[in-house]
Design a protein around this motif. Sequence first.
Motif, PDB file in Angstrom:
ATOM      1  N   ASP A 128       0.821  -1.212   0.000  1.00  0.00           N
ATOM      2  CA  ASP A 128       0.000   0.000   0.000  1.00  0.00           C
ATOM      3  C   ASP A 128       0.858   1.266   0.000  1.00  0.00           C
ATOM      4  O   ASP A 128       0.412   2.334   0.428  1.00  0.00           O
ATOM      5  CB  ASP A 128      -0.956   0.012   1.195  1.00  0.00           C
ATOM      6  N   ALA A 129       2.078   1.148  -0.515  1.00  0.00           N
ATOM      7  CA  ALA A 129       2.983   2.297  -0.533  1.00  0.00           C
ATOM      8  C   ALA A 129       2.419   3.445  -1.358  1.00  0.00           C
ATOM      9  O   ALA A 129       1.777   3.234  -2.393  1.00  0.00           O
ATOM     10  CB  ALA A 129       4.349   1.878  -1.105  1.00  0.00           C
ATOM     11  N   ASP A 130       2.657   4.664  -0.889  1.00  0.00           N
ATOM     12  CA  ASP A 130       2.224   5.839  -1.658  1.00  0.00           C
ATOM     13  C   ASP A 130       2.984   5.935  -2.970  1.00  0.00           C
ATOM     14  O   ASP A 130       2.437   6.382  -3.989  1.00  0.00           O
ATOM     15  CB  ASP A 130       2.448   7.106  -0.832  1.00  0.00           C
ATOM     16  N   ALA A 131       4.259   5.564  -2.954  1.00  0.00           N
ATOM     17  CA  ALA A 131       5.055   5.566  -4.178  1.00  0.00           C
ATOM     18  C   ALA A 131       6.153   4.518  -4.032  1.00  0.00           C
ATOM     19  O   ALA A 131       6.820   4.454  -3.000  1.00  0.00           O
ATOM     20  CB  ALA A 131       5.670   6.936  -4.440  1.00  0.00           C
ATOM     21  N   VAL A 132       6.314   3.692  -5.039  1.00  0.00           N
ATOM     22  CA  VAL A 132       7.341   2.655  -5.021  1.00  0.00           C
ATOM     23  C   VAL A 132       8.591   3.195  -5.706  1.00  0.00           C
ATOM     24  O   VAL A 132       8.545   3.629  -6.862  1.00  0.00           O
ATOM     25  CB  VAL A 132       6.853   1.379  -5.736  1.00  0.00           C
ATOM     26  N   ASP A 133       9.680   3.174  -4.987  1.00  0.00           N
ATOM     27  CA  ASP A 133      10.984   3.546  -5.529  1.00  0.00           C
ATOM     28  C   ASP A 133      11.922   2.372  -5.318  1.00  0.00           C
ATOM     29  O   ASP A 133      12.000   1.825  -4.210  1.00  0.00           O
ATOM     30  CB  ASP A 133      11.544   4.782  -4.824  1.00  0.00           C
ATOM     31  N   TYR A 134      12.623   1.980  -6.353  1.00  0.00           N
ATOM     32  CA  TYR A 134      13.494   0.802  -6.263  1.00  0.00           C
ATOM     33  C   TYR A 134      14.672   0.992  -7.189  1.00  0.00           C
ATOM     34  O   TYR A 134      14.522   1.398  -8.343  1.00  0.00           O
ATOM     35  CB  TYR A 134      12.714  -0.459  -6.663  1.00  0.00           C
ATOM     36  N   GLU A 135      15.849   0.673  -6.687  1.00  0.00           N
ATOM     37  CA  GLU A 135      17.048   0.735  -7.500  1.00  0.00           C
ATOM     38  C   GLU A 135      17.857  -0.530  -7.280  1.00  0.00           C
ATOM     39  O   GLU A 135      18.399  -0.759  -6.201  1.00  0.00           O
ATOM     40  CB  GLU A 135      17.889   1.968  -7.140  1.00  0.00           C
ATOM     41  N   ALA A 142      10.392   4.290 -10.184  1.00  0.00           N
ATOM     42  CA  ALA A 142      10.106   5.389  -9.259  1.00  0.00           C
ATOM     43  C   ALA A 142       8.686   5.894  -9.448  1.00  0.00           C
ATOM     44  O   ALA A 142       8.139   5.875 -10.556  1.00  0.00           O
ATOM     45  CB  ALA A 142      11.097   6.533  -9.481  1.00  0.00           C
ATOM     46  N   ASP A 143       8.081   6.300  -8.341  1.00  0.00           N
ATOM     47  CA  ASP A 143       6.919   7.199  -8.289  1.00  0.00           C
ATOM     48  C   ASP A 143       5.543   6.578  -8.507  1.00  0.00           C
ATOM     49  O   ASP A 143       4.555   7.296  -8.422  1.00  0.00           O
ATOM     50  CB  ASP A 143       7.077   8.354  -9.300  1.00  0.00           C
ATOM     51  N   PHE A 144       5.429   5.276  -8.766  1.00  0.00           N
ATOM     52  CA  PHE A 144       4.096   4.718  -8.959  1.00  0.00           C
ATOM     53  C   PHE A 144       3.594   4.097  -7.650  1.00  0.00           C
ATOM     54  O   PHE A 144       4.352   3.429  -6.946  1.00  0.00           O
ATOM     55  CB  PHE A 144       4.089   3.688 -10.084  1.00  0.00           C
TER      56      PHE A 144
END
Length: 328
Positions: A128-135, A142-144
């Motif tokens: 339920d993250a507001d925005a998924v950021d992953y590297e 980022a940002d979805f």
Amino acid sequence: MPTSLGLLLPDVAAESPASVAERAEELGYDAVWVSELWGTDAFVQLAELAMRTERIDLGTAIVNVFSRSPAVIAMAAASVDRLAPGRLTLGVGASTPKAVEDLHGTSYDQPVRRIHETVELVKAYLSDADAVDYEGELFEVADFPGLDADVPVYNAALGPANRRATGRVCDGWIPHNIPFEGLSEAFDVVADAAREAGRDPENIAVAPYVPAAVSEDETDAYDAVRGHLAYYVGSGEGYRRAVATAFPEEADRVAEAWRSGDRAAASDAVTDEMVRALGVAGTPDAARGRLETILDLDVLDRPMVTVPRQADDDLTLRTIEALAPASR
């Protein structure tokens, strides 16, 4: 003993997959799982099963991590979860070079790393993250926002490196072609990796395929499982290595015959001992007894009856009926 027993949905020419799934629900199976290689999309099939069944759990066993991006896998899983809330388990795997390169035209590069990052990213997208950021090494997003779907993710891992990835990031393990009496030792690799990552291995479910065939003619049942084992040992090096942990010479003979193009010789090279160690075969009473022995193993949580593709419709339906929870 596990309280659940699933069924890998077989191909039955005379019945639709949804009808077989409905029957499995009536017979007391805990889950129906669908495979995917070529010809049928797993998530489309699960959408139909979600609408045709009421209680039975649904799962993929498995979808590979090369032919869809993590975002597409997450969207598909979330879509099925909306149709059948709380009933879906997402089973993923690296598949084989043959399937990935010759079917999908994609390089089979860094399969274990791809499993690790795909599972991490899919789980992030399902949160339920507001925005998924992953590297990561392979993916950077980022940002979805997350899709807020509660879907556990299992990995069909064979080798130790892939099992370690399972322990680090997955909710379950789907072993195949590891002799059942060796599953506990094989799971130790998963458990050690989980503890190193600060996770409790008790929370990682073990859901092995159980190749099974039941017939009044014991030879027919054994031959069906022989064909199943020959296909996997011959067509995938990881499967050969898994079987070779207990049957090194036999696995080599099966693989050599298969790769030479002699499928019959490969099947004949699968011994009765291999069938008993790696599956369930025989008359109804004998097969049920062997299945109960497997279910008594402490390491199992969600085993799935897997009828070989080599079985005809009658043998397939007889096996589903004979091994069903309602019949034992």
